[in-house]
Design an enzyme around this catalytic site. Structure first.
Site, PDB file in Angstrom:
ATOM      1  N   HIS A 123       0.811  -1.217   0.000  1.00 37.99           N
ATOM      2  CA  HIS A 123       0.000   0.000   0.000  1.00 37.99           C
ATOM      3  C   HIS A 123       0.846   1.269   0.000  1.00 37.99           C
ATOM      4  CE1 HIS A 123      -3.559  -2.506   1.751  1.00 37.99           C
ATOM      5  NE2 HIS A 123      -3.383  -2.692   0.465  1.00 37.99           N
ATOM      6  N   THR A 196      -3.081  -8.559  10.915  1.00 32.51           N
ATOM      7  CA  THR A 196      -3.987  -8.030   9.892  1.00 32.51           C
ATOM      8  C   THR A 196      -5.361  -8.669  10.052  1.00 32.51           C
ATOM      9  OG1 THR A 196      -4.534  -8.030   7.532  1.00 32.51           O
ATOM     10  CG2 THR A 196      -2.788  -9.528   8.214  1.00 32.51           C
TER      11      THR A 196
END
Ligand code: NAD
Ligand code: ZN
Length: 250
Positions: A123, A196
């Site tokens: 990201h 996550t």
């Protein structure tokens, strides 16, 4: 049979220490102990905006000043954060295992600051900027650690238009080179997913792919996720605690 935490930590230490290839996928939870808030556990919303309503190209097009102000706030809070013991253990493993890959969804740069040898960023980085109109003359991204920008976005050095954070926003594509690196890394002896929520694909797909390609899969997360039941070893502990206790066993 339900195994004890000690037993799970022993098994994890054994499979990691005997692996030739290790792949680690990290998310916001690995940086939680450094003081970087996760998105889904976020309690300190900025001006009552949800991250999903600010981290989008539409939000930037509509109101670049507000989006930029939010990133400025995040950059200044992350600048004061330090890598924690979880980042440090992963950095040690990155030097110990010749074929070690770390793939992160985090944009905070803490794995790099801890000295991790091989980081693939899904990201992008909050410390990179890019031209908002992707003008032909500007580099794809450039590094910028300023934390005291004025409210408006800084200019692209090439076309003078607004710059934007060099991160992948909701609805945008992950860089192709990161996808290719992740696919390669999914062929490994052990794949560890840390911190996550595994709601964001394709990051969550790496560990599933690794498992179906024969890897032992390990999840470290104090909460249950969509992946937990499918893992070979699920360790319900904070990242710092789990990784430190695994490293002590090796
Ligand atoms: P998320 O916020 O969706 O999930 C965080 C996960 O971490 C949760 O499952 C939670 O149970 C777990 N967690 C919380 N504390 C933990 C701890 N101490 N140890 C281990 N696990 C812990 O985050 P995500 O899955 O990374 O995905 C959301 C997106 O948010 C990503 O795309 C990322 O780019 C972005 N994000 C990045 C940062 C950062 O760079 N540090 C911070 C917030 C969000
Ligand atoms: Zn430009």
């Amino acid at each position: 049979m339900k195994r004890s935490i000690e037993d799970l930590l022993d098994r994890a230490a054994h499979v990691i220490s005997t692996a030739r290839t290790v792949t680690v996928v990290t998310g916001a939870g690995v940086s939680a102990a450094s003081g970087v808030p996760t998105f889904r556990g976020a309690t300190d919303l900025w001006k009552s905006f949800r991250p999903e309503d600010l981290a989008t190209p539409e939000a930037f097009a509509r109101d670049p000043g507000t989006v930029w102000e939010w990133y400025q706030w995040r950059r200044s809070s992350i600048a004061d954060c330090r890598p924690n013991r979880a980042h440090e253990v992963l950095a040690v493993w990155s030097r110990r295992y010749p074929r070690f890959h770390l793939i992160t969804q985090n944009v905070d740069g803490l794995h790099e600051r801890a000295g991790t040898a091989d980081v693939t960023r899904f990201h992008g980085s909050i410390w990179d900027l890019q031209c908002a109109v992707a003008c032909a003359g500007a580099p794809r991204t450039w590094s910028d650690h300023t934390v005291e920008f004025p409210r408006l976005p800084p200019p692209c050095p090439h076309c003078g238009g607004p710059a934007r954070p060099g991160v992948v926003w909701f609805g945008e594509a992950i860089p192709a080179e990161a996808i290719i690196a992740a696919h390669r890394a999914s062929l490994c002896d052990v794949c560890i997913v840390v911190g996550t929520s595994s709601q964001v694909y394709p990051a969550a797909g790496i560990v599933t792919a690794a498992g179906s390609r024969g890897a032992t899969t390990i999840e470290i997360n104090p909460e249950t996720t969509a992946l937990t039941r499918a893992m070979d070893i699920s360790i319900a502990l904070p990242a710092v605690d789990a990784l430190d206790r695994i490293e002590w066993r090796m």
